[in-house]
Design a protein around this motif. Structure first.
Motif, PDB file in Angstrom:
ATOM      1  N   ASP A 169       0.845  -1.178   0.000  1.00  0.00           N
ATOM      2  CA  ASP A 169       0.000   0.000   0.000  1.00  0.00           C
ATOM      3  C   ASP A 169       0.888   1.238   0.000  1.00  0.00           C
ATOM      4  O   ASP A 169       2.002   1.213   0.517  1.00  0.00           O
ATOM      5  CB  ASP A 169      -0.923   0.015   1.217  1.00  0.00           C
ATOM      6  N   ILE A 170       0.375   2.307  -0.575  1.00  0.00           N
ATOM      7  CA  ILE A 170       1.127   3.560  -0.669  1.00  0.00           C
ATOM      8  C   ILE A 170       0.635   4.542   0.382  1.00  0.00           C
ATOM      9  O   ILE A 170      -0.563   4.655   0.625  1.00  0.00           O
ATOM     10  CB  ILE A 170       0.967   4.190  -2.063  1.00  0.00           C
ATOM     11  N   TRP A 185       6.110  16.332  -1.173  1.00  0.00           N
ATOM     12  CA  TRP A 185       5.601  15.038  -0.731  1.00  0.00           C
ATOM     13  C   TRP A 185       6.640  13.973  -1.013  1.00  0.00           C
ATOM     14  O   TRP A 185       7.412  14.063  -1.961  1.00  0.00           O
ATOM     15  CB  TRP A 185       4.320  14.667  -1.482  1.00  0.00           C
ATOM     16  N   ALA A 186       6.654  12.949  -0.185  1.00  0.00           N
ATOM     17  CA  ALA A 186       7.381  11.713  -0.464  1.00  0.00           C
ATOM     18  C   ALA A 186       6.330  10.610  -0.450  1.00  0.00           C
ATOM     19  O   ALA A 186       5.234  10.786   0.099  1.00  0.00           O
ATOM     20  CB  ALA A 186       8.456  11.460   0.595  1.00  0.00           C
ATOM     21  N   TYR A 187       6.648   9.499  -1.064  1.00  0.00           N
ATOM     22  CA  TYR A 187       5.697   8.408  -1.184  1.00  0.00           C
ATOM     23  C   TYR A 187       6.346   7.133  -0.678  1.00  0.00           C
ATOM     24  O   TYR A 187       7.460   6.792  -1.086  1.00  0.00           O
ATOM     25  CB  TYR A 187       5.261   8.244  -2.647  1.00  0.00           C
ATOM     26  N   LEU A 201       7.485  -6.490   5.710  1.00  0.00           N
ATOM     27  CA  LEU A 201       8.700  -7.086   5.159  1.00  0.00           C
ATOM     28  C   LEU A 201       9.704  -6.042   4.698  1.00  0.00           C
ATOM     29  O   LEU A 201      10.895  -6.295   4.648  1.00  0.00           O
ATOM     30  CB  LEU A 201       8.329  -7.983   3.971  1.00  0.00           C
ATOM     31  N   GLY A 202       9.224  -4.873   4.346  1.00  0.00           N
ATOM     32  CA  GLY A 202      10.106  -3.814   3.881  1.00  0.00           C
ATOM     33  C   GLY A 202       9.301  -2.697   3.264  1.00  0.00           C
ATOM     34  O   GLY A 202       8.071  -2.750   3.225  1.00  0.00           O
ATOM     35  N   TRP A 203      10.004  -1.677   2.786  1.00  0.00           N
ATOM     36  CA  TRP A 203       9.338  -0.539   2.167  1.00  0.00           C
ATOM     37  C   TRP A 203      10.297   0.210   1.269  1.00  0.00           C
ATOM     38  O   TRP A 203      11.513   0.069   1.380  1.00  0.00           O
ATOM     39  CB  TRP A 203       8.747   0.403   3.210  1.00  0.00           C
ATOM     40  N   GLU A 215       5.727   3.292 -11.049  1.00  0.00           N
ATOM     41  CA  GLU A 215       5.333   1.898 -10.825  1.00  0.00           C
ATOM     42  C   GLU A 215       6.391   1.157 -10.009  1.00  0.00           C
ATOM     43  O   GLU A 215       6.066   0.275  -9.210  1.00  0.00           O
ATOM     44  CB  GLU A 215       5.118   1.214 -12.174  1.00  0.00           C
ATOM     45  N   GLU A 216       7.650   1.508 -10.182  1.00  0.00           N
ATOM     46  CA  GLU A 216       8.741   0.835  -9.477  1.00  0.00           C
ATOM     47  C   GLU A 216       8.635   0.987  -7.959  1.00  0.00           C
ATOM     48  O   GLU A 216       9.218   0.218  -7.214  1.00  0.00           O
ATOM     49  CB  GLU A 216      10.101   1.365  -9.939  1.00  0.00           C
ATOM     50  N   LEU A 217       7.906   1.989  -7.503  1.00  0.00           N
ATOM     51  CA  LEU A 217       7.745   2.189  -6.059  1.00  0.00           C
ATOM     52  C   LEU A 217       7.115   0.966  -5.412  1.00  0.00           C
ATOM     53  O   LEU A 217       7.477   0.595  -4.304  1.00  0.00           O
ATOM     54  CB  LEU A 217       6.884   3.431  -5.796  1.00  0.00           C
ATOM     55  N   CYS A 218       6.196   0.313  -6.098  1.00  0.00           N
ATOM     56  CA  CYS A 218       5.484  -0.839  -5.532  1.00  0.00           C
ATOM     57  C   CYS A 218       5.923  -2.163  -6.124  1.00  0.00           C
ATOM     58  O   CYS A 218       5.202  -3.152  -6.049  1.00  0.00           O
ATOM     59  CB  CYS A 218       3.981  -0.665  -5.715  1.00  0.00           C
TER      60      CYS A 218
END
Length: 96
Positions: free
Chosen positions: A48-49, A59-61, A74-76, A84-87
């Motif tokens: 989830d974002i 802003w940061a995401y 597990l991580g972030w 898209e690479e963020l998730c």
């Protein structure tokens, strides 16, 4: 406070406007809707974002990854943009 003429400082109401339902980008389907809840760890991970306001007004995401059975995070990833690479998980979660 009222007898002494004091008033609490309250910031103006803040309404975050980040959702654009007409963006035209692809959306991933929810493949878990009709599935039973997982009972073993490392079978189903979700993400989830979260939008993070920065002191400079930008802003940061952050995208967090969680195991559905154990509820363990597990991580972030944190990025200044929301590509898209963020998730997308790295090839090996052990990199984290």
């Amino acid at each position: 406070m009222g007898r002494r003429g004091l008033h609490a400082l309250q910031p103006k109401a803040f309404t975050q406007r980040t959702t654009d339902s007409t963006h035209g980008l692809r959306c991933a389907p929810n493949r878990l809707l009709d599935q039973p809840k997982p009972t073993q760890a490392n079978r189903v991970w979700v993400s989830d974002i979260t939008y993070l306001p920065l002191a400079n007004g930008d802003w940061a995401y952050r995208c967090a990854f969680q195991d559905m059975a154990s509820k363990q995070v597990l991580g972030w990833h944190v990025m200044a943009t929301m590509p898209e690479e963020l998730c997308t998980l790295p090839s090996s979660i052990s990199q984290w």
